[in-house]
Design an enzyme around this catalytic site. Sequence first.
Site, PDB file in Angstrom:
ATOM      1  N   LYS A 124       0.787  -1.196  -0.067  1.00 12.81           N
ATOM      2  CA  LYS A 124       0.084   0.159   0.086  1.00 12.81           C
ATOM      3  C   LYS A 124       0.905   1.075   0.008  1.00 12.81           C
ATOM      4  O   LYS A 124       1.829   1.283   0.953  1.00 12.81           O
ATOM      5  CB  LYS A 124      -0.997  -0.005   1.124  1.00 12.81           C
ATOM      6  CG  LYS A 124      -1.951   1.153   1.248  1.00 12.81           C
ATOM      7  CD  LYS A 124      -2.920   0.820   2.470  1.00 12.81           C
ATOM      8  CE  LYS A 124      -3.997   1.867   2.752  1.00 12.81           C
ATOM      9  NZ  LYS A 124      -4.736   1.596   3.972  1.00 12.81           N
TER      10      LYS A 124
ATOM     11  N   SER B 126      -9.398   1.630   2.777  1.00  7.50           N
ATOM     12  CA  SER B 126      -8.791   2.301   2.023  1.00  7.50           C
ATOM     13  C   SER B 126      -7.683   1.385   1.136  1.00  7.50           C
ATOM     14  O   SER B 126      -7.022   1.815   0.369  1.00  7.50           O
ATOM     15  CB  SER B 126      -8.023   3.448   2.727  1.00  7.50           C
ATOM     16  OG  SER B 126      -7.126   2.833   3.740  1.00  7.50           O
TER      17      SER B 126
ATOM     18  N   SER C  59      -9.914  -0.504   7.047  1.00  4.57           N
ATOM     19  CA  SER C  59      -9.432  -0.665   5.769  1.00  4.57           C
ATOM     20  C   SER C  59      -8.487  -1.793   5.130  1.00  4.57           C
ATOM     21  O   SER C  59      -7.957  -1.530   4.188  1.00  4.57           O
ATOM     22  CB  SER C  59      -8.260   0.557   5.788  1.00  4.57           C
ATOM     23  OG  SER C  59      -8.941   1.849   5.591  1.00  4.57           O
TER      24      SER C  59
END
Lengths: 483, 481
Positions: free
Chosen positions: A81, A156, A180
């Site tokens: 990420k 996310s 997330s």
Amino acid sequence: VSPEADLTSVQDIAERVAGGTLSATDVLEQSLGEIAARDGEIHAFVTLDSDGARAQAAEVDRMVASGENPGLLAGVPVALKDNMCVRGVRTTCSSRILDNWHPPYNATVVERLRSAGAVIVGKTNLDEFAMGSSTEHSSFGPTRNPHCIDRVPGGSSGGSTAAVAAGMVPVGLGSDTGGSIRQPAAFCGVVGMKPTYGMVSRYGLIAFASSLDQIGPITTSVADAALVFEVIAGHDARDSTSLDRPAPRLLPMCDRDIEGVRVGLVEELVQGADPEVAAQVTAAAEALAGMGAVIENVSVPEVGLGLPAYYLIAPAEASSNLARYDGVRYGLRVDGQDVEAMNSATRAAGFGAEVKRRVMLGTFALSSGYYDAYYGQAQRVRTIIVQAFESVYRRVDVLLGATTPTPAFELGAKTGDPLAMYLSDLFTVPSNLAGHPAVSVPFGQSADGLPIGVQVLAPALGEPVMFQVAAAIERAAGSEKTK
Amino acid sequence: VTTTSDKRAFEPVIGLEVHCELRTATKLFCACRNEFGDEPNTNICPVCLGLPGSLPVLNARAVEYAMRIGTALHCEIRPNRFDRKNYFYPDMPKDYQISQFAEPINVSGFLELPDGSRVGIVRAHIEEDTGKTTHMGAGGRIHDADYSLVDYNRAGVPLVEIVSEPDITSAEQAHLYAAELRAILVASGASDGRMEEGSMRIDANVSVRRQGTTELGTRCEIKNLNSLRSLVRAIEHEIARQAEVISSGGRVVQQTRHWDEESGVTVPLRSKEEAFDYRYFSEPDLVPVEPDQKWLSEVEGALGPMPADRRAALVKALRGEPSQAQNDQVVTLVGQDLDSLVLAAVAAGIDPGLALRRTANEAAAEAERARALDPTTYATLLRMEQEGELTSTQSKAVLSVMLSSGGDPVAIAAAKGFEALADDSLADLVRQIVEANPAEWERYCAGEAKLQQFFTGQVMRATKGQANGKSVEAELERLRG
């Protein structure tokens, strides 16, 4: 010609690369090939580090050839990420404000992955600064759900999750502040785990809400998540909130039967969900009962307090964490007449609407005269949630519920309604507020064929029993499929 | 502008906030060097630059130094934790300062001044320093600068902020307090106390009220006090300014004011309405600190004597009630770190009065060189004077050489020709002069006491004034039998 790697299995790749029957370089090229073929549509990656990855893969191959131990994750391609720092590789948090920033240092997880022989392929898309539940709030544009291209992958950590779900890489790392990792895992039909707070070092993870953030693995199987967790977890002197204890072994827990394990089916984590989601959670509970677990219906009404508390605490911490993006030292700078004007112009141009919304919310919650009614009250609620969990864990070993109220929604469905978007974190935020581990495991599908996630929650440091149950759910899901 | 009578009508109420840099080897939250004067932006890393993703790790030595300060100021040392103080400033890398707001390490202490008065200490907490901004071009001030440069070497340097109660009632007392605090900081080993390098910085909270009233007036905080001289001047100016405002029917506005050293006035920086809302909250990247009894005892045990203890020891060595002048000398000598010379001399059998006088009057005039004196050698000099081998004039002359170029007092006295007069050669000289003046000698022996002055004068002339008068008299009496 080397045999094809199974890009959905961490264990398979690591074993074969370490055994010399598969080269890390070939695995990487295969992964890069998948990315080239599919990522135009999915948009999981924002930055590929092909050169760095090739050098890393070549090093793993050299070690194998010279008889050295390449590590537990030999040759395993990893998607990271884009809120975790890799030295020299652009890191953006999917924000304009970090405009072409290249960190001069590595996150602890990056160093641990690399020393275990993993190959970091690139950086993946996220909601800006991890604030969002759909990966639509990205300055690079949205990521799409590999199962259904019109749907969001969740967020996310949508980029890492989609990369795994699409078979581009067998593992992605995400960060979970309010769900997330777990929410996108549920939306994309993969496994996503948030560890106990302090299990995985946050050093090099760009902070959203420091007291809630945890890095965790996203994989296609529970056992793969266990393996990756064992590599990235454990004490780190560079993170003061890191727990001073070694990472527990989780892989052996994945084969253990669940005879007598006490599972609490949480009313509040089922009732608020869509009927077809609730049905799958009930089915998972029944399957566990069939395997010898003791299922008890429990009520933890305090989890309903989680969302409002979360949306004060997380923005408050974020408003402070994001203050440093002021145009002075790095990233975007928009000139102004004086320093204050430059600060304002930079932040106005650099942050997206959702980030601004939360920074303003958090600033307000901490303001003199409002602190007690908002931030202070939210902290008290947080304590109440912790106590409620403590109380229920006296009776059960783990809790079971839905990961999300609904399956993946369509792109654009909630971007105009922040509150509706926030509600998709309803079932995941309580674990962050308590600092507890939780994992989402795919179980069944919606009528539209969309994946559904079932969530296993455990008390602090309860990862072993949590993985024991999660693996059992995975086995049950597999036998459902083959029926 | 203010008449003397106006000034007397008002009583100042003063509290001081002193920021003191700790002399740890590394910074508060990272391993960068804590060093003044290095090339700009050389002692920096991701942590003290506040780079995204970096995290602070607390320097245990800084906590220990803060505990030393707390102990020296008679504070209660408490379990403590850090908070974030949020405000935007270019020399603050994270745009928040990690400080201790709600639960500081040291609370409720006091500092006793040399005159015996006490100033309460509200708190002495740990926090990080900011970087340093230099405004370039034009006047070198922020409003007319072309651009500014920031040096982050200082960012993250450990500070202890010591907040006094508003117990101080004059600029002179503020000066005493700051000087004594500085001495304590240095004595504790926690700080080098160098105001000129910014390792000790003072803000003064000043208000005035009419004599005889008890309600506190509106206060102003004065910043930029870089020396004890500035502290005194700024407070005096501010007292006069506020007295003038009230006397002419106005109201003092709560403000932060800047001391302008050149023009000698305080000027407004920002008012209460413009004050920052710091939005303090508990620092989530750090864990609470709970010093246990073992650590507390170790710190207490390792703490050397404080200036007050040393003054008491010196007074005790004087044996008897000291005079006001001696008290002043005691304060001076401890302040100059010369008390150990006196104590060593007294321990070696020197008269305390002589040791104090010679050290305070002569040695202290060249304090830095005096600190380099070997106490045993110094005591030897004083013994020579005490036993009459040297006159006080000679003793001072020998000391002067010892201070400027070192050396042994016996050898220096010999080189100066003092030695010869101190023993047999003085007796020879007296005998020669007696023999050369038989008539006078006869009259002296017959009891004409004033002729003693005649012989002493002759000896002094012959030795160019370097003979010891008392030794000459003793020799004359010995010859007379």
